[in-house]
Scaffold this motif. Sequence first.
Motif, PDB file in Angstrom:
ATOM      1  N   ALA A  28       0.842  -1.188   0.000  1.00 57.39           N
ATOM      2  CA  ALA A  28       0.000   0.000   0.000  1.00 57.39           C
ATOM      3  C   ALA A  28       0.874   1.234   0.000  1.00 57.39           C
ATOM      4  CB  ALA A  28      -0.919  -0.009   1.202  1.00 57.39           C
ATOM      5  N   THR A 112       2.722  -3.645   2.136  1.00 52.45           N
ATOM      6  CA  THR A 112       1.729  -4.699   2.059  1.00 52.45           C
ATOM      7  C   THR A 112       1.252  -5.129   3.434  1.00 52.45           C
ATOM      8  OG1 THR A 112       1.265  -6.894   1.148  1.00 52.45           O
ATOM      9  CG2 THR A 112       3.437  -6.557   2.082  1.00 52.45           C
ATOM     10  N   ILE A 179      -1.832  -4.270  -8.314  1.00 52.30           N
ATOM     11  CA  ILE A 179      -2.036  -4.097  -6.872  1.00 52.30           C
ATOM     12  C   ILE A 179      -3.545  -3.992  -6.649  1.00 52.30           C
ATOM     13  CG2 ILE A 179      -1.708  -2.534  -4.928  1.00 52.30           C
ATOM     14  CD1 ILE A 179       0.945  -1.656  -6.343  1.00 52.30           C
ATOM     15  N   HIS A 181      -6.530  -3.046  -4.087  1.00 52.77           N
ATOM     16  CA  HIS A 181      -6.951  -2.416  -2.839  1.00 52.77           C
ATOM     17  C   HIS A 181      -8.191  -3.116  -2.286  1.00 52.77           C
ATOM     18  CE1 HIS A 181      -4.441   1.362  -3.006  1.00 52.77           C
ATOM     19  NE2 HIS A 181      -4.223   0.814  -4.181  1.00 52.77           N
ATOM     20  N   GLN A 287      -3.154   0.064 -10.262  1.00 55.08           N
ATOM     21  CA  GLN A 287      -3.854  -0.006  -8.983  1.00 55.08           C
ATOM     22  C   GLN A 287      -5.349  -0.182  -9.232  1.00 55.08           C
ATOM     23  OE1 GLN A 287      -2.176   2.160  -5.544  1.00 55.08           O
ATOM     24  NE2 GLN A 287      -1.527   3.649  -7.075  1.00 55.08           N
ATOM     25  N   GLN A 289      -9.208  -1.761  -7.294  1.00 56.61           N
ATOM     26  CA  GLN A 289      -9.869  -1.940  -6.004  1.00 56.61           C
ATOM     27  C   GLN A 289     -11.094  -2.828  -6.175  1.00 56.61           C
ATOM     28  OE1 GLN A 289     -10.099   1.398  -3.340  1.00 56.61           O
ATOM     29  NE2 GLN A 289     -12.181   0.894  -2.695  1.00 56.61           N
ATOM     30  N   VAL A 301      -9.217   4.105  -6.829  1.00 61.78           N
ATOM     31  CA  VAL A 301      -8.918   3.485  -5.533  1.00 61.78           C
ATOM     32  C   VAL A 301      -8.929   4.525  -4.428  1.00 61.78           C
ATOM     33  CG1 VAL A 301      -7.537   1.685  -6.638  1.00 61.78           C
ATOM     34  CG2 VAL A 301      -6.400   3.726  -5.785  1.00 61.78           C
ATOM     35  N   ARG A 306      -4.379  -2.956   1.029  1.00 58.80           N
ATOM     36  CA  ARG A 306      -4.030  -3.402  -0.313  1.00 58.80           C
ATOM     37  C   ARG A 306      -3.526  -4.836  -0.284  1.00 58.80           C
ATOM     38  NH1 ARG A 306      -0.487   0.914  -3.355  1.00 58.80           N
ATOM     39  NH2 ARG A 306       1.108  -0.505  -2.569  1.00 58.80           N
TER      40      ARG A 306
END
Length: 490
Positions: A28, A112, A179, A181, A287, A289, A301, A306
Amino acid sequence: MRVRRSGVLTAAVGAASLAALTCLAAPASALAGPAAKAESAVAPAAGAGQSDRQPSSFAVHRDGRPVRVPVRAATSGEALLDLTVAAPGTDWAVSGKESALLSVYVDRRYETDVVVTGDAPVAQQVALGHLNRGAHIVELRFADERSADAARRVDVSHFALDVHGRSDADYSALRFAPILHGRDLAEYGDANQNATTDTPLIAWHESSSAAQPGHTRLTYSIIWSNEDGGTNTPALMARWGRTTDIEWIYAVELDQNGERVPGSDTYQAPNHQTLHFQGSYEGDHPQLQTCTSNNNVCDAVDNPMRFFPSALGTRPDGRAREAVMDANPWTYLVMAKEMIREGKIEPPSPGTPSTPEVSDQRNYLYAVVKKSTDGPNSGSSWVGVALGVRLRSGETVYLSHHGRPDWSLQRDDPAATTVELPAGTTQDDIAEITAQRVVVGTDSGATIHVTGIQRGFLLGQDYLPQPSFVSWSGDVALTADQPSAVLWRR
């Protein structure tokens, strides 16, 4: 069968015997992380090279100091962190004891979370994004606000950094991995709800040729512990052979030089739409989510929690997506424990196969069917397949679709399903497995060719897969005149 994860070949079904599970949460770096404690304890150094030696065991306490581990990257590249962790007092099956969260920082940058949901050591792997060659400090902090009240510490018994440089074959797959979220839907809790429900468990990538010669398409998928919305629990067991949720979340095209083709990346948006990615990147990592109750994603996000599980693994050719679960047996444990805690198992325990409601998940045969269909097979009318199981003790045939036609298997990819059996059934009790042609709507006359059962196993008392005892290949044609056939007989 073996699936490659964390640079190691991980044995498939039945090879592991884990008594707890760990879920991996992701870096994150872009959003503010938990407040740091004033001081940090320093764990023994992890070695001078690209570390494959672990420091001595240590614990990260709720009321204690963070632990700092010096590491050294032998090359610049995409970093993966291997951890073996346990959280005494946690149990994913019990409300208020679900998990302890460990927050991971690199050089004081929040990277993380690791969601630890059991008191037995379990090995997991997270991605840390790009690291430059040289010395770094990995810091582990107990995430108070995200952890269950019952959790007091996280025990770390193995710790290793692995950096994949540009010359590594899997570098591109790690470089462009997304990544994810955390989900933030009011009806399912606060911004930390993925610490207790629908937790992202593992990720993997698949590589294929793009339409442009010399270009490659990378597709990334996630397995969640369940889906609070979407397909109901009994239908998940019948149509998909599990109650986890598996979705692709991101795809990108790379040119002949391994660079992202601008505008080529897409993601699976709400209502399963495929949309072009318009969001932000952290380095080369998009990124996303989780933004729906059935785990579709958005490219805007705003949640600091995350998940960044390693996408190093890939699905074996010609296998169902559930092969990734089979290679990570602990996913069946978290699947079952979430069903228990959320009250999705029919009372009284252990349940009965005479009703479609999900009983104790140790009562099922977990199978993968390989088939093909001659003729069109979509729309409101189609022809599917159900598996039937007959036991040595009688003539009753237990059906995977519980007599619901629309719960039969429509897809022609290798397809996972389950057959509910009486409590206490063992593999030695199973006499034969049959295939049943199932008509939905008006019979189109399609012929179904069943050509294999790729695996079949039961869960043990620990909710982990036992070794597969079913394997069959051939070519059985199911028609309107001959709608059933025996595939396997003991």
